[in-house]
Design an enzyme around this catalytic site. Structure first.
Site, PDB file in Angstrom:
ATOM      1  N   CYS A   1      17.150  12.213 -12.911  1.00  0.00           N
ATOM      2  CA  CYS A   1      16.265  11.693 -13.952  1.00  0.00           C
ATOM      3  C   CYS A   1      16.820  10.375 -14.496  1.00  0.00           C
ATOM      4  CB  CYS A   1      16.046  12.734 -15.047  1.00  0.00           C
ATOM      5  SG  CYS A   1      14.561  12.400 -16.041  1.00  0.00           S
TER       6      CYS A   1
ATOM      7  N   HIS B   1      14.499  17.749 -12.294  1.00  0.00           N
ATOM      8  CA  HIS B   1      15.451  18.688 -12.895  1.00  0.00           C
ATOM      9  C   HIS B   1      15.290  20.046 -12.219  1.00  0.00           C
ATOM     10  CE1 HIS B   1      16.542  16.050 -16.217  1.00  0.00           C
ATOM     11  NE2 HIS B   1      15.272  15.843 -16.478  1.00  0.00           N
TER      12      HIS B   1
END
Length: 505
Positions: A345, A429
């Site tokens: 991310c 994630h």
């Protein structure tokens, strides 16, 4: 209790980190094992660890974990207000799973928070109309008297919904009796009517030595202690708040089993500012022979077999932090030497060639580390998704929470990002929770790092998480008066509880 709707309990704490999240999860798991249809709830959560529900709503990861404990699908109803800090003084406000803007702490507590009480109560009542019991988690302490007027997560919601309150105290910190007494005595008479009693958490030793103090506490407050939970090692349950990065070299709790191969695998996680979803590495720490450490110095990367640059709520700020500490140069050297690096991310964004951010930091055009052929542009609308795919020949699931939009212009495909040599990057994630993919990734890291590490063939992260949740349920079942707890949930706080002076100022 079967068939009856609307029972409830608020689990408050004498402090942050007293154990509210795990106690709430433990009660949920204990209740569902008794056949009770139960759901978790937290009216307002401040956390950088979040999760995306199947309907695309962002909620606190702790509430997603509690929903798993209750064996129900998480939803935005379970965490209607999520605050995601972007600095010491401001947070992004996520309402019913969607971001609605940035507010300073003064602006939020100055009026916006109080206005959200109606939404919070409506969500709780909707859950109580569906489930036989709703176990609510408070935040911080209910005795934060400076914030009581605008409170929507502790006594504010308890008063609005007439919930009995169980106060949890961490005895490992010391001062638990004073904390229980002081927490109660700083509340107004109307609030004190709902403080049903106490729960001691993290006790080490012989409970009989504690009993005289519990008896005195009962005499002083008129309120009983519903249980004493022992200190439990190795739970590794999702945490609500970020790690204290001042604790240099913090080791993520790992399983104790020895490695399957001849070597261990050392993983260093850069403890960047505003670190988010550091729970991504829990699946690595669950692997026998994998040692996960959080680090903040360049020299701590030298002996690492894999370095992870994790997510963050401040990509540009974290990138500057990497440069100031020499970690950026160390990462560039690693890439040049063909040594493994994984960006997740915000960490993926930092590995890019270029970042254009007029949204999060408003810094405009910024050079990334240039380790991946990617250009990142921050969009006003946040991406919230639950993608599925394949990588390294294995199926993968994950979730996405980001404003940055990545334009991948080269490299080999890797989830939604790319790979160049031993450098990987993705917005996903939770991908390492996919067992087959995690094993394939670790084999690749070990090969590249020259380690004779072999992933265990049978580690199932989902099963380990279930075992941990069952352990929490066991703690509640074995170390609390479950009959009395059930009475609170069904009938509310006992009547006639005494007022403890001085009360709210």
């Amino acid at each position: 209790m079967s068939g009856r709707k609307g029972g409830g309990l608020l689990v408050a704490g004498t402090t942050s980190d007293a154990g509210k999240s795990v106690v709430t999860a433990g009660i949920c798991r204990w209740l569902v094992r008794q056949g009770v249809k139960v759901a978790p709830f937290k009216g307002q959560n401040m956390s950088l660890n979040s999760f995306v529900t199947r309907e695309g709503a962002e909620i606190g990861r702790a509430q997603a974990m509690q929903a798993q404990a209750a064996r129900v699908e998480p939803s935005a109803l379970m965490n209607p207000v999520l605050l995601k800090p972007g600095s010491d003084r401001s947070s992004q406000v996520v309402l019913m799973g969607k971001p609605v803007g940035e507010l300073s702490a003064r602006g939020y507590h100055g009026g916006r928070q109080e206005a959200l009480l109606g939404t919070v109560v409506e969500c709780l009542e909707e859950l109580r109309g569906t489930y036989e019991a709703v176990i609510c988690e408070g935040a911080g302490s209910p005795a934060e008297i400076n914030l009581r007027r605008t409170d929507i997560v502790n006594m504010g919601i308890a008063r609005a919904a007439r919930l009995p309150v169980l106060v949890v105290g961490d005895i490992d910190r010391g001062g638990v009796f004073a904390s229980f007494f002081g927490t109660t005595a700083l509340l107004s008479a109307a609030d004190q009517e709902l403080i049903a009693g106490y729960l001691v958490n993290k006790f080490r030793g012989d409970v009989s030595l504690l009993e005289p103090g519990l008896d005195m506490l009962h005499g002083l407050t008129g309120r009983r202690t519903y249980g004493v939970l022992p200190y439990a090692h190795g739970l590794g349950i999702d945490e609500e708040d970020g790690l204290r990065v001042s604790l240099r070299g913090t080791v993520r709790e790992s399983v104790l089993a020895p490695p399957v191969g001849e070597d261990v695998l050392r993983v260093a996680v850069c403890a960047v500012p505003l670190m988010s979803n550091f729970t991504d590495v829990d699946a690595l720490a669950a692997e026998p022979g994998v040692v996960v450490r959080f680090v903040d110095r360049a020299e701590e990367l030298v002996d690492a077999d894999l370095v992870i640059v994790p997510g963050t709520r401040g990509t540009v700020r974290a990138l500057d932090w990497l440069r100031q500490r020499g970690l950026a140069d160390a990462l560039v050297r690693r890439a040049a030497e063909g040594r493994p690096v994984l960006g997740i991310c915000g960490g993926f964004q930092m590995l890019a060639e270029h970042i254009d951010d007029e949204v999060e930091s408003r810094a405009g055009a910024v050079d990334g580390l240039g380790l991946l052929p990617v250009r990142v542009r921050f969009a006003a609308e946040k991406t919230l998704a639950r993608p599925v795919g394949e990588a390294l020949g294995e199926p993968v699931e994950g979730y996405e929470i980001h404003h940055g939009v990545a334009d991948v212009i080269g490299g080999d495909a890797f989830l939604d990002g790319c790979r160049v040599g031993a450098v990987w990057g993705t917005h996903w994630h939770g991908s390492l929770e996919s067992d087959g993919f995690r094993r394939a990734f670790l084999r690749e890291v070990a090969r590249t790092a020259g380690r004779r590490f072999v992933p265990a063939p049978d580690t199932c992260f989902a099963a380990l998480r279930e075992e941990q949740l069952d352990r929490l349920g066991d703690l509640i079942e074995e170390h609390t008066d479950t009959g009395a707890l059930l009475g609170l949930i069904e009938s509310g706080a006992p009547s006639g509880l005494p007022f403890i002076a001085p009360g709210a100022p």
